[in-house]
Design a protein around this motif. Structure first.
Motif, PDB file in Angstrom:
ATOM      1  N   LEU A  98       0.722  -1.057   0.506  1.00  0.00           N
ATOM      2  CA  LEU A  98       0.292   0.057  -0.099  1.00  0.00           C
ATOM      3  C   LEU A  98       0.706   1.376  -0.290  1.00  0.00           C
ATOM      4  N   GLU A  99       0.309   2.117  -0.304  1.00  0.00           N
ATOM      5  CA  GLU A  99       1.438   3.685  -0.712  1.00  0.00           C
ATOM      6  C   GLU A  99       1.025   4.247   0.442  1.00  0.00           C
ATOM      7  N   PRO A 100       2.144   4.975   0.756  1.00  0.00           N
ATOM      8  CA  PRO A 100       2.460   5.468   2.266  1.00  0.00           C
ATOM      9  C   PRO A 100       0.500   6.253   2.795  1.00  0.00           C
ATOM     10  N   VAL A 101       0.230   7.129   2.010  1.00  0.00           N
ATOM     11  CA  VAL A 101      -0.768   7.748   2.437  1.00  0.00           C
ATOM     12  C   VAL A 101      -2.388   6.811   2.346  1.00  0.00           C
ATOM     13  N   ALA A 102      -1.717   5.835   2.360  1.00  0.00           N
ATOM     14  CA  ALA A 102      -3.450   4.775   1.912  1.00  0.00           C
ATOM     15  C   ALA A 102      -3.117   4.234   3.088  1.00  0.00           C
ATOM     16  N   ILE A 105      -4.682   3.259   9.309  1.00  0.00           N
ATOM     17  CA  ILE A 105      -4.652   4.203  11.033  1.00  0.00           C
ATOM     18  C   ILE A 105      -4.826   5.366  10.980  1.00  0.00           C
ATOM     19  N   MET A 106      -5.483   6.314  10.267  1.00  0.00           N
ATOM     20  CA  MET A 106      -6.591   7.126  10.996  1.00  0.00           C
ATOM     21  C   MET A 106      -8.244   6.882  10.794  1.00  0.00           C
ATOM     22  N   ARG A 124     -10.615   4.099   2.208  1.00  0.00           N
ATOM     23  CA  ARG A 124     -11.211   4.379   4.112  1.00  0.00           C
ATOM     24  C   ARG A 124     -12.219   3.592   4.200  1.00  0.00           C
ATOM     25  N   GLN A 125     -13.394   3.770   2.981  1.00  0.00           N
ATOM     26  CA  GLN A 125     -14.876   2.548   3.114  1.00  0.00           C
ATOM     27  C   GLN A 125     -14.416   1.727   3.065  1.00  0.00           C
ATOM     28  N   PHE A 126     -13.037   0.703   2.491  1.00  0.00           N
ATOM     29  CA  PHE A 126     -13.086  -0.853   2.769  1.00  0.00           C
ATOM     30  C   PHE A 126     -12.662  -0.629   4.052  1.00  0.00           C
ATOM     31  N   THR A 127     -11.696  -0.150   4.393  1.00  0.00           N
ATOM     32  CA  THR A 127     -11.263  -0.220   6.094  1.00  0.00           C
ATOM     33  C   THR A 127     -12.277   0.112   7.037  1.00  0.00           C
TER      34      THR A 127
END
Length: 168
Positions: A57-61, A66-67, A114-117
């Motif tokens: 996963l890319e760093p921002v993803a 995490i957020m 975000r939605q998948f998380t």
């Protein structure tokens, strides 16, 4: 209630991790000093976190995962630490504000993470085929889906421990 350990007061099995963390951050973060009471938790979290950082996963993803967990679990120290990390990665203020407020993201690809998380959390991993396909349709892979699960597990552990110990 929980002891905020120094390297000297921590259980011996936590000391090396505390020293490495202090070297990386320039100090021992409160959360690390508190989690040091359990070398198994501290070392396990740091190892899983490092492994998650090596994921595809890319760093921002990764930070979106995490957020999303930190906001959902109301872990203020995590939100603050990962806000700083997002800034270091060059994330915009709009993205950071939306993540901090638990709102939809304007970037469709990051919103898909975000939605998948959120869906993995809501279904305890029992994500429906359509939700998985929606995630994959944004260029993510099955490997990325599993990495999201890893991020959720890693940061659920830390957010719950941080809240329990009242880390600030």
């Amino acid at each position: 209630m929980f002891t905020e350990h120094t390297v000297e007061s921590a259980p011996a099995a936590s000391r090396a991790a505390m020293e490495r963390t202090a070297a990386a951050f320039g100090k021992t973060p409160s959360a690390v000093a508190l989690l040091a009471e359990s070398p198994e938790l501290l070392n396990g979290f740091l190892e899983l976190s490092a492994s998650f950082e090596r994921s595809t996963l890319e760093p921002v993803a990764r930070e979106v995962v995490i957020m999303t967990v930190a906001v959902r679990n109301d872990c203020h120290i995590c939100v603050n630490m990962h806000t700083a990390k997002l800034r270091k990665l060059g994330a915009g203020t709009e993205l950071i504000a939306a993540l901090r407020q638990g709102e939809a993201l304007s970037d469709e690809r990051l919103q898909a993470v975000r939605q998948f998380t959120l869906e993995v959390l809501a279904t305890a991993g029992g994500v429906g085929d359509e939700d998985l396909k929606a995630f994959l349709a944004h260029g993510y892979t099955e490997r990325n889906a599993l990495e999201v699960v890893m991020g959720i597990g890693t940061y659920t552990m830390s957010t719950l421990a941080n809240r329990l110990t009242r880390a600030t």
